[in-house]
Design a protein around this motif. Sequence first.
Motif, PDB file in Angstrom:
ATOM      1  N   THR A 194      35.810  45.716  41.900  1.00 61.44           N
ATOM      2  CA  THR A 194      36.286  47.096  41.979  1.00 61.44           C
ATOM      3  C   THR A 194      37.783  47.175  41.705  1.00 61.44           C
ATOM      4  O   THR A 194      38.253  48.056  40.981  1.00 61.44           O
ATOM      5  CB  THR A 194      35.983  47.683  43.368  1.00 61.44           C
ATOM      6  OG1 THR A 194      34.582  47.625  43.622  1.00 61.44           O
ATOM      7  CG2 THR A 194      36.448  49.131  43.462  1.00 61.44           C
ATOM      8  N   THR A 195      38.541  46.246  42.284  1.00 54.61           N
ATOM      9  CA  THR A 195      39.988  46.214  42.093  1.00 54.61           C
ATOM     10  C   THR A 195      40.352  46.019  40.631  1.00 54.61           C
ATOM     11  O   THR A 195      41.220  46.710  40.086  1.00 54.61           O
ATOM     12  CB  THR A 195      40.610  45.079  42.929  1.00 54.61           C
ATOM     13  OG1 THR A 195      40.319  45.288  44.311  1.00 54.61           O
ATOM     14  CG2 THR A 195      42.125  45.025  42.742  1.00 54.61           C
ATOM     15  N   PRO A 214      35.376  42.645  29.995  1.00 50.51           N
ATOM     16  CA  PRO A 214      34.006  42.250  30.346  1.00 50.51           C
ATOM     17  C   PRO A 214      33.979  41.333  31.569  1.00 50.51           C
ATOM     18  O   PRO A 214      34.759  40.386  31.654  1.00 50.51           O
ATOM     19  CB  PRO A 214      33.523  41.506  29.096  1.00 50.51           C
ATOM     20  CG  PRO A 214      34.351  42.047  27.980  1.00 50.51           C
ATOM     21  CD  PRO A 214      35.694  42.328  28.585  1.00 50.51           C
ATOM     22  N   ILE A 215      33.103  41.652  32.523  1.00 51.34           N
ATOM     23  CA  ILE A 215      32.957  40.858  33.745  1.00 51.34           C
ATOM     24  C   ILE A 215      31.508  40.401  33.874  1.00 51.34           C
ATOM     25  O   ILE A 215      30.595  41.223  33.874  1.00 51.34           O
ATOM     26  CB  ILE A 215      33.358  41.660  34.992  1.00 51.34           C
ATOM     27  CG1 ILE A 215      34.842  42.053  34.935  1.00 51.34           C
ATOM     28  CG2 ILE A 215      33.086  40.848  36.264  1.00 51.34           C
ATOM     29  CD1 ILE A 215      35.291  42.945  36.084  1.00 51.34           C
ATOM     30  N   ALA A 263      30.439  45.442  37.021  1.00 55.34           N
ATOM     31  CA  ALA A 263      30.133  44.225  36.273  1.00 55.34           C
ATOM     32  C   ALA A 263      29.311  44.583  35.035  1.00 55.34           C
ATOM     33  O   ALA A 263      28.518  45.518  35.051  1.00 55.34           O
ATOM     34  CB  ALA A 263      29.366  43.238  37.148  1.00 55.34           C
ATOM     35  N   ASP A 264      29.514  43.822  33.960  1.00 55.24           N
ATOM     36  CA  ASP A 264      28.786  44.078  32.722  1.00 55.24           C
ATOM     37  C   ASP A 264      27.507  43.262  32.616  1.00 55.24           C
ATOM     38  O   ASP A 264      26.639  43.584  31.810  1.00 55.24           O
ATOM     39  CB  ASP A 264      29.679  43.767  31.518  1.00 55.24           C
ATOM     40  CG  ASP A 264      30.845  44.737  31.428  1.00 55.24           C
ATOM     41  OD1 ASP A 264      30.607  45.898  31.066  1.00 55.24           O
ATOM     42  OD2 ASP A 264      31.974  44.338  31.743  1.00 55.24           O
ATOM     43  N   THR A 271      35.643  53.740  32.416  1.00 49.84           N
ATOM     44  CA  THR A 271      34.277  53.293  32.164  1.00 49.84           C
ATOM     45  C   THR A 271      34.250  51.773  32.066  1.00 49.84           C
ATOM     46  O   THR A 271      35.252  51.155  31.700  1.00 49.84           O
ATOM     47  CB  THR A 271      33.716  53.871  30.848  1.00 49.84           C
ATOM     48  OG1 THR A 271      34.538  53.435  29.752  1.00 49.84           O
ATOM     49  CG2 THR A 271      33.657  55.377  30.883  1.00 49.84           C
ATOM     50  N   THR A 272      33.123  51.191  32.382  1.00 55.39           N
ATOM     51  CA  THR A 272      32.957  49.760  32.148  1.00 55.39           C
ATOM     52  C   THR A 272      32.672  49.558  30.663  1.00 55.39           C
ATOM     53  O   THR A 272      32.401  50.506  29.922  1.00 55.39           O
ATOM     54  CB  THR A 272      31.783  49.183  32.957  1.00 55.39           C
ATOM     55  OG1 THR A 272      30.555  49.724  32.453  1.00 55.39           O
ATOM     56  CG2 THR A 272      31.918  49.516  34.434  1.00 55.39           C
ATOM     57  N   PHE A 273      32.712  48.307  30.241  1.00 56.99           N
ATOM     58  CA  PHE A 273      32.418  47.993  28.842  1.00 56.99           C
ATOM     59  C   PHE A 273      31.024  48.500  28.469  1.00 56.99           C
ATOM     60  O   PHE A 273      30.825  49.125  27.429  1.00 56.99           O
ATOM     61  CB  PHE A 273      32.508  46.479  28.632  1.00 56.99           C
ATOM     62  CG  PHE A 273      32.304  46.051  27.204  1.00 56.99           C
ATOM     63  CD1 PHE A 273      33.358  46.034  26.314  1.00 56.99           C
ATOM     64  CD2 PHE A 273      31.048  45.675  26.747  1.00 56.99           C
ATOM     65  CE1 PHE A 273      33.165  45.646  24.988  1.00 56.99           C
ATOM     66  CE2 PHE A 273      30.849  45.288  25.434  1.00 56.99           C
ATOM     67  CZ  PHE A 273      31.905  45.266  24.547  1.00 56.99           C
ATOM     68  N   SER A 274      30.043  48.232  29.323  1.00 50.92           N
ATOM     69  CA  SER A 274      28.666  48.619  29.029  1.00 50.92           C
ATOM     70  C   SER A 274      28.497  50.135  29.007  1.00 50.92           C
ATOM     71  O   SER A 274      27.781  50.686  28.157  1.00 50.92           O
ATOM     72  CB  SER A 274      27.718  48.005  30.062  1.00 50.92           C
ATOM     73  OG  SER A 274      27.743  46.598  29.986  1.00 50.92           O
ATOM     74  N   GLU A 275      29.140  50.835  29.937  1.00 56.83           N
ATOM     75  CA  GLU A 275      29.040  52.296  29.984  1.00 56.83           C
ATOM     76  C   GLU A 275      29.589  52.917  28.699  1.00 56.83           C
ATOM     77  O   GLU A 275      29.001  53.852  28.148  1.00 56.83           O
ATOM     78  CB  GLU A 275      29.787  52.843  31.197  1.00 56.83           C
ATOM     79  CG  GLU A 275      29.100  52.557  32.512  1.00 56.83           C
ATOM     80  CD  GLU A 275      29.987  52.828  33.714  1.00 56.83           C
ATOM     81  OE1 GLU A 275      29.532  52.576  34.833  1.00 56.83           O
ATOM     82  OE2 GLU A 275      31.144  53.284  33.538  1.00 56.83           O
ATOM     83  N   PHE A 276      30.713  52.389  28.216  1.00 54.78           N
ATOM     84  CA  PHE A 276      31.298  52.943  26.989  1.00 54.78           C
ATOM     85  C   PHE A 276      30.378  52.686  25.802  1.00 54.78           C
ATOM     86  O   PHE A 276      30.206  53.552  24.938  1.00 54.78           O
ATOM     87  CB  PHE A 276      32.678  52.345  26.722  1.00 54.78           C
ATOM     88  CG  PHE A 276      33.418  53.040  25.611  1.00 54.78           C
ATOM     89  CD1 PHE A 276      34.232  54.127  25.876  1.00 54.78           C
ATOM     90  CD2 PHE A 276      33.275  52.621  24.297  1.00 54.78           C
ATOM     91  CE1 PHE A 276      34.893  54.798  24.853  1.00 54.78           C
ATOM     92  CE2 PHE A 276      33.932  53.274  23.252  1.00 54.78           C
ATOM     93  CZ  PHE A 276      34.747  54.362  23.537  1.00 54.78           C
ATOM     94  N   GLU A 277      29.760  51.496  25.752  1.00 57.00           N
ATOM     95  CA  GLU A 277      28.856  51.175  24.650  1.00 57.00           C
ATOM     96  C   GLU A 277      27.666  52.138  24.625  1.00 57.00           C
ATOM     97  O   GLU A 277      27.242  52.599  23.556  1.00 57.00           O
ATOM     98  CB  GLU A 277      28.358  49.735  24.779  1.00 57.00           C
ATOM     99  CG  GLU A 277      29.416  48.687  24.483  1.00 57.00           C
ATOM    100  CD  GLU A 277      29.953  48.815  23.070  1.00 57.00           C
ATOM    101  OE1 GLU A 277      29.192  48.579  22.116  1.00 57.00           O
ATOM    102  OE2 GLU A 277      31.124  49.191  22.921  1.00 57.00           O
ATOM    103  N   ILE A 278      27.129  52.436  25.789  1.00 56.20           N
ATOM    104  CA  ILE A 278      25.998  53.369  25.859  1.00 56.20           C
ATOM    105  C   ILE A 278      26.438  54.764  25.430  1.00 56.20           C
ATOM    106  O   ILE A 278      25.756  55.440  24.656  1.00 56.20           O
ATOM    107  CB  ILE A 278      25.414  53.402  27.287  1.00 56.20           C
ATOM    108  CG1 ILE A 278      24.746  52.065  27.614  1.00 56.20           C
ATOM    109  CG2 ILE A 278      24.401  54.544  27.430  1.00 56.20           C
ATOM    110  CD1 ILE A 278      24.300  51.939  29.056  1.00 56.20           C
TER     111      ILE A 278
END
Length: 230
Positions: free
Chosen positions: A65-66, A74-75, A95-96, A156-163
Amino acid sequence: MSKILIIEDDVSIGEMMSIYLYEDGYEVKRAENGRQGEALFREFQPDMIILDLMLPDMDGIHLCTTIRHTSNIPILMVSAKNEVSDRVKGLQTGADDYLCKPFSMRELSARIQALLRRSNTFTQQSLSSTDVLKQQGIQLDFEKRCLYVDGKNIETTFSEFEIMKLFWQNQGRVYSREELLNRVRGFDSQVTERAIDVHIANLRKKVEDDPKEPKHIKTVWGVGYKFLFT
């Protein structure tokens, strides 16, 4: 050479990952606790983080979160906990991907390559001004990988942006969970299609006026999801 930060308190597992990834051609640094991991994250500026869920001084969820407050790096979260609820919690935190112990070094390498490949592709691409798109208060900047809602930058996380990017480029098309998962992961993942539901729920909270009654990210019952501008 891509830089990978491993935050893992188990010495044997940490050293095994470090040696394997070093031989794979990565620059690797390892932290044995959360505080050391935070410091190395700032100093080392890695391209990706492998984060253990259970650390001696802090919870991996808290550290994830931090990191997410300041970075979309990417995590990949790793843990001996393989319950669906643990995987979902890790993904909800940002997390991705989530890899359950024990895992093979070949699988670890495949997951890393897939995440870095997508991350590097969008970082290195030279995108034109037409890739900054705005409609109905939602703006997507492909080059900066930023999502804005009513002028406010939304993390956004990496995955959220990709979607979100996939939805935006293919408005009205219905995607199954499997298709979205393959787009985001690029390989079979233990987190299963439930991960997509988590990402969709998070995106709705970020772009919808009322996430419970979404106007843009629609559920197509028995199939998957689609994105619309009303």
